[in-house]
Design a protein around this motif. Sequence first.
Motif, PDB file in Angstrom:
ATOM      1  N   PRO A  54       0.826  -1.211   0.000  1.00 40.56           N
ATOM      2  CA  PRO A  54       0.000   0.000   0.000  1.00 40.56           C
ATOM      3  C   PRO A  54       0.863   1.264   0.000  1.00 40.56           C
ATOM      4  O   PRO A  54       2.063   1.205   0.281  1.00 40.56           O
ATOM      5  N   ALA A  55       0.241   2.402  -0.309  1.00 35.98           N
ATOM      6  CA  ALA A  55       0.959   3.674  -0.315  1.00 35.98           C
ATOM      7  C   ALA A  55       1.330   4.073   1.113  1.00 35.98           C
ATOM      8  O   ALA A  55       0.546   3.906   2.046  1.00 35.98           O
ATOM      9  N   TRP A  56       2.554   4.576   1.272  1.00 36.83           N
ATOM     10  CA  TRP A  56       3.005   5.038   2.580  1.00 36.83           C
ATOM     11  C   TRP A  56       4.090   6.098   2.405  1.00 36.83           C
ATOM     12  O   TRP A  56       4.663   6.254   1.328  1.00 36.83           O
ATOM     13  N   SER A  57       4.355   6.849   3.475  1.00 37.67           N
ATOM     14  CA  SER A  57       5.421   7.843   3.444  1.00 37.67           C
ATOM     15  C   SER A  57       6.058   7.950   4.821  1.00 37.67           C
ATOM     16  O   SER A  57       5.431   7.639   5.845  1.00 37.67           O
ATOM     17  N   LEU A  58       7.299   8.387   4.833  1.00 39.32           N
ATOM     18  CA  LEU A  58       8.048   8.568   6.081  1.00 39.32           C
ATOM     19  C   LEU A  58       8.821   9.875   5.980  1.00 39.32           C
ATOM     20  O   LEU A  58       9.446  10.159   4.951  1.00 39.32           O
ATOM     21  N   THR A  59       8.789  10.684   7.026  1.00 40.82           N
ATOM     22  CA  THR A  59       9.546  11.934   7.097  1.00 40.82           C
ATOM     23  C   THR A  59      10.234  12.014   8.443  1.00 40.82           C
ATOM     24  O   THR A  59       9.616  11.751   9.486  1.00 40.82           O
ATOM     25  N   LEU A  60      11.526  12.384   8.421  1.00 34.76           N
ATOM     26  CA  LEU A  60      12.252  12.634   9.661  1.00 34.76           C
ATOM     27  C   LEU A  60      12.786  14.062   9.615  1.00 34.76           C
ATOM     28  O   LEU A  60      13.429  14.464   8.642  1.00 34.76           O
ATOM     29  N   PHE A  69       5.365   8.555  10.241  1.00 32.37           N
ATOM     30  CA  PHE A  69       5.027   7.511   9.272  1.00 32.37           C
ATOM     31  C   PHE A  69       3.542   7.596   8.985  1.00 32.37           C
ATOM     32  O   PHE A  69       2.721   7.698   9.901  1.00 32.37           O
ATOM     33  N   LYS A  70       3.192   7.571   7.698  1.00 27.88           N
ATOM     34  CA  LYS A  70       1.785   7.606   7.296  1.00 27.88           C
ATOM     35  C   LYS A  70       1.523   6.483   6.311  1.00 27.88           C
ATOM     36  O   LYS A  70       2.225   6.353   5.300  1.00 27.88           O
ATOM     37  N   GLY A  71       0.516   5.677   6.591  1.00 27.85           N
ATOM     38  CA  GLY A  71       0.109   4.620   5.686  1.00 27.85           C
ATOM     39  C   GLY A  71      -1.320   4.821   5.231  1.00 27.85           C
ATOM     40  O   GLY A  71      -2.168   5.305   5.993  1.00 27.85           O
ATOM     41  N   SER A  72      -1.606   4.469   3.985  1.00 24.12           N
ATOM     42  CA  SER A  72      -2.965   4.657   3.464  1.00 24.12           C
ATOM     43  C   SER A  72      -3.965   3.712   4.110  1.00 24.12           C
ATOM     44  O   SER A  72      -5.174   3.909   4.016  1.00 24.12           O
ATOM     45  N   ASN A  73      -3.467   2.702   4.806  1.00 28.53           N
ATOM     46  CA  ASN A  73      -4.359   1.732   5.453  1.00 28.53           C
ATOM     47  C   ASN A  73      -4.651   2.099   6.900  1.00 28.53           C
ATOM     48  O   ASN A  73      -5.208   1.293   7.644  1.00 28.53           O
ATOM     49  N   GLY A  74      -4.269   3.329   7.300  1.00 30.15           N
ATOM     50  CA  GLY A  74      -4.562   3.770   8.663  1.00 30.15           C
ATOM     51  C   GLY A  74      -3.421   3.595   9.632  1.00 30.15           C
ATOM     52  O   GLY A  74      -3.490   4.092  10.764  1.00 30.15           O
ATOM     53  N   THR A  78       3.541   9.305  14.794  1.00 31.12           N
ATOM     54  CA  THR A  78       4.459  10.435  14.911  1.00 31.12           C
ATOM     55  C   THR A  78       5.137  10.350  16.267  1.00 31.12           C
ATOM     56  O   THR A  78       4.458  10.296  17.306  1.00 31.12           O
ATOM     57  N   VAL A  79       6.472  10.332  16.252  1.00 28.25           N
ATOM     58  CA  VAL A  79       7.254  10.166  17.481  1.00 28.25           C
ATOM     59  C   VAL A  79       8.425  11.143  17.447  1.00 28.25           C
ATOM     60  O   VAL A  79       8.799  11.654  16.381  1.00 28.25           O
ATOM     61  N   PRO A  80       9.047  11.423  18.605  1.00 26.86           N
ATOM     62  CA  PRO A  80      10.281  12.218  18.600  1.00 26.86           C
ATOM     63  C   PRO A  80      11.343  11.541  17.733  1.00 26.86           C
ATOM     64  O   PRO A  80      11.416  10.310  17.668  1.00 26.86           O
ATOM     65  N   ALA A  81      12.143  12.347  17.051  1.00 26.06           N
ATOM     66  CA  ALA A  81      13.159  11.806  16.153  1.00 26.06           C
ATOM     67  C   ALA A  81      14.100  10.886  16.932  1.00 26.06           C
ATOM     68  O   ALA A  81      14.753  11.327  17.884  1.00 26.06           O
ATOM     69  N   TYR A  94      16.657   3.281  12.260  1.00 27.36           N
ATOM     70  CA  TYR A  94      16.017   3.903  13.412  1.00 27.36           C
ATOM     71  C   TYR A  94      15.071   2.873  14.021  1.00 27.36           C
ATOM     72  O   TYR A  94      14.429   2.102  13.306  1.00 27.36           O
ATOM     73  N   SER A  95      14.970   2.920  15.340  1.00 27.92           N
ATOM     74  CA  SER A  95      14.042   2.025  16.035  1.00 27.92           C
ATOM     75  C   SER A  95      13.494   2.759  17.250  1.00 27.92           C
ATOM     76  O   SER A  95      14.256   3.294  18.071  1.00 27.92           O
ATOM     77  N   THR A  96      12.161   2.819  17.349  1.00 28.03           N
ATOM     78  CA  THR A  96      11.560   3.540  18.467  1.00 28.03           C
ATOM     79  C   THR A  96      10.123   3.079  18.656  1.00 28.03           C
ATOM     80  O   THR A  96       9.551   2.399  17.800  1.00 28.03           O
ATOM     81  N   GLY A  97       9.529   3.474  19.764  1.00 24.61           N
ATOM     82  CA  GLY A  97       8.140   3.133  20.046  1.00 24.61           C
ATOM     83  C   GLY A  97       8.008   2.130  21.175  1.00 24.61           C
ATOM     84  O   GLY A  97       8.999   1.640  21.729  1.00 24.61           O
ATOM     85  N   THR A  98       6.776   1.821  21.524  1.00 23.95           N
ATOM     86  CA  THR A  98       6.512   0.848  22.568  1.00 23.95           C
ATOM     87  C   THR A  98       6.531  -0.565  21.988  1.00 23.95           C
ATOM     88  O   THR A  98       6.623  -0.760  20.779  1.00 23.95           O
TER      89      THR A  98
END
Length: 258
Positions: A54-60, A69-74, A78-81, A94-98
């Motif tokens: 699916p369509a997706w995008s990532l911006t840092l 990170f945005k995905g067309s499937n929902g 958005t997290v701190p860099a 990069y690796s982050t999140g719970t």
Amino acid sequence: MRTALLGVLLLTAACRRPSTQFASMLTPANQINITDYSQQLKSGDDLIAIGNNPAWSLTLNSSKNFMRFKGSNGDSLTVPAPERQTDSDGTFRYSTGTETNRINVIFRPDSCVDKLSGQRYDYRVEVDFRGKNYVGCGASLRQLALLNDIWVLTDLQGTPIVAGGPRKEAPRLEISLSEGRVTGTTGCNRLNGTIKADTRQILFGPLATTRMACDSNIAHIESKFLSGLANPLTYRIGDGQLTFLSKGKPVMIFKKVD
């Protein structure tokens, strides 16, 4: 043919009679496929990536301290860099999140072409998020952003350049990619025009110059300088030095002005 002849006549006239008016466009706007990153540079983005199916995008953006990170499937996040981890082969990640909402991102240096747009990128990108794997292409804009500065010519086709002309100055370029503009001097005349650049290529023009009279030596340097800027170039940048290359060979070397 008439356009080319006009450019030659204007360049010749530039060294014969003074004027504070801008001449007609001296450098043609050659057609070349250069990706426009001006909006990302205005925003201060460091990294971008996209994918399909699916369509997706990532911006840092490190200056604003976010990775999005945005995905067309929902699937969006958005997290701190996060901290960048770099491997010896130029791969970075990069690796982050719970534990239940972790995102892992890998940029691998390799030519990558987006199938929908045909746009070329410098990295193959892989994103793992919520148990799903996304693949696509990406670019690092850090080196590109370094072009936004003032650069003084020190070498032209193997010949060292020293300050000269009526103002005792060397050819100089002041680049603003976010505005798509370049200003400066040929060492005798002021120049102004448009500029495009991506992570590998740079294209000047159309460029216009004033028409101040120059002595023969300065006029010769001016002619070679403008002729060199009339063609698409590749570039290298680092340690306060900018090199323009044509067919893999250096044709101009600049130093950064503080």
